[in-house]
Design a protein around this motif. Structure first.
Motif, PDB file in Angstrom:
ATOM      1  N   SER A 146       0.820  -1.214   0.000  1.00  8.24           N
ATOM      2  CA  SER A 146       0.000   0.000   0.000  1.00  8.24           C
ATOM      3  C   SER A 146       0.856   1.267   0.000  1.00  8.24           C
ATOM      4  N   PRO A 147       1.956   1.326   0.791  1.00  5.06           N
ATOM      5  CA  PRO A 147       2.812   2.527   0.731  1.00  5.06           C
ATOM      6  C   PRO A 147       3.393   2.770  -0.657  1.00  5.06           C
ATOM      7  N   ALA A 148       3.706   1.690  -1.374  1.00  7.85           N
ATOM      8  CA  ALA A 148       4.251   1.858  -2.727  1.00  7.85           C
ATOM      9  C   ALA A 148       3.212   2.468  -3.658  1.00  7.85           C
ATOM     10  N   ILE A 149       1.955   2.011  -3.532  1.00  8.71           N
ATOM     11  CA  ILE A 149       0.882   2.590  -4.339  1.00  8.71           C
ATOM     12  C   ILE A 149       0.700   4.066  -4.001  1.00  8.71           C
ATOM     13  N   SER A 150       0.670   4.387  -2.720  1.00  9.71           N
ATOM     14  CA  SER A 150       0.513   5.778  -2.287  1.00  9.71           C
ATOM     15  C   SER A 150       1.649   6.649  -2.813  1.00  9.71           C
ATOM     16  N   GLN A 151       2.867   6.117  -2.767  1.00  8.97           N
ATOM     17  CA  GLN A 151       4.028   6.870  -3.238  1.00  8.97           C
ATOM     18  C   GLN A 151       3.920   7.175  -4.726  1.00  8.97           C
TER      19      GLN A 151
END
Length: 295
Positions: free
Chosen positions: A31-36
């Protein structure tokens, strides 16, 4: 301006799945990668693209970007098909259609064309008053709508008129409307609508009997065939397309409650002015097929 395909892929996945978590699962990322990736895209474009709600949805700028990405993908697919050795590569069409078109004329009229052109359908079925919003939001590249005015950058081709009749089973009429369709009887007789967005029945009862929405019991059965079956088997009464009535051989026990008052809904085909050659051809065939079957 060069759009990073990893960033746009993450953006599309969030909008299509409705959340960053589901987008991450779909793309096999965290999820953090998508947000980034989404934040990087927003930073480059200088605008917020996603409303962080549940479900997540595109902002106005995000909708424009989604429209662009879907059209670009269609053009790319068409180009690959033209350059490929096998020129009949499948073409995916993301369309928003009203349930009555899907349940009546669309497949009988267009099945041969769709098979011949190797079209893969990605359909969203919605009320004809609401399909336009899906095109506007970028969730579809073409739609059938009751809205006559084209969106900016789009065309609107008249398809014809879909006629509806207010019908019920013979047993239902005898039980609920022994004296005919009266205001008093309509206050207690159950109506069958598709969804809460379906205004056909409520508009008719308002115009003919002066009954506002909520002044009578109503149940919801989505889908043209399911809706018709609910009426046929006596669960309620409602508006049914004339095409569906004419196509069904088992309607001897169905009666029209307002035999002199059909409801006509004009339909329009909306799509982008700039299209791939195959999409232009399919648009012409959709319009021609509809005009051959609608009034």
């Amino acid at each position: 301006m060069n759009l990073n395909p990893k960033h746009t892929e993450a953006f599309r996945a969030v909008i299509e799945t409705g959340s960053f978590e589901q987008a991450a699962a779909q793309l096999h990322l965290s999820s953090p990668a998508i947000s980034q990736r989404v934040r990087a895209l927003e930073s480059m474009l200088g605008n917020a693209l996603i409303v962080r709600s549940r479900p997540a949805r595109a902002t106005r700028v995000g909708q424009r970007l989604l429209q662009y990405l879907k059209r670009a993908k269609l053009l790319e697919t068409d180009l690959v098909a033209e350059l490929a050795v096998q020129k009949d590569a499948p073409l995916t069409l993301v369309l928003a259609l009203n349930a009555d078109s899907v349940g009546t004329w669309f497949f009988p009229a267009l099945s041969e064309v769709l098979i011949r052109e190797r079209v893969l359908l990605d359909l969203t079925v919605e009320d004809q008053d609401h399909t336009y919003a899906l095109l506007e939001s970028g969730m579809a590249i073409g739609c059938i709508s009751s809205e006559p005015k084209p969106m900016r950058g789009c065309t609107a081709e008249p398809l014809g008129v879909m006629r509806y009749w207010l019908v019920a089973s013979e047993d239902f009429r005898a039980r609920w409307f022994p004296q005919g369709l009266t205001r008093k009887a309509a206050r207690t007789a159950p109506v069958v609508a598709y969804t809460r967005k379906d205004m056909l029945q409520s508009s008719f009862l308002q115009d003919k009997l002066g009954l506002p929405e909520g002044a009578y019991p109503c149940q919801y059965v989505p889908g043209a065939t399911s809706h018709f079956n609910a009426i046929r088997y006596g669960l309620g009464y409602g508006m049914v397309p004339e095409l569906l009535l004419n196509a069904d051989a088992r309607i001897e026990d169905m009666v029209m409650l307002a035999p002199t008052r059909p409801a006509d809904v004009a339909l329009y085909w909306h799509t982008w002015k700039v299209q791939s050659p195959r999409m232009e051809q399919l648009s012409r065939q959709i319009v021609a097929a509809a005009r051959g079957m609608l009034k």
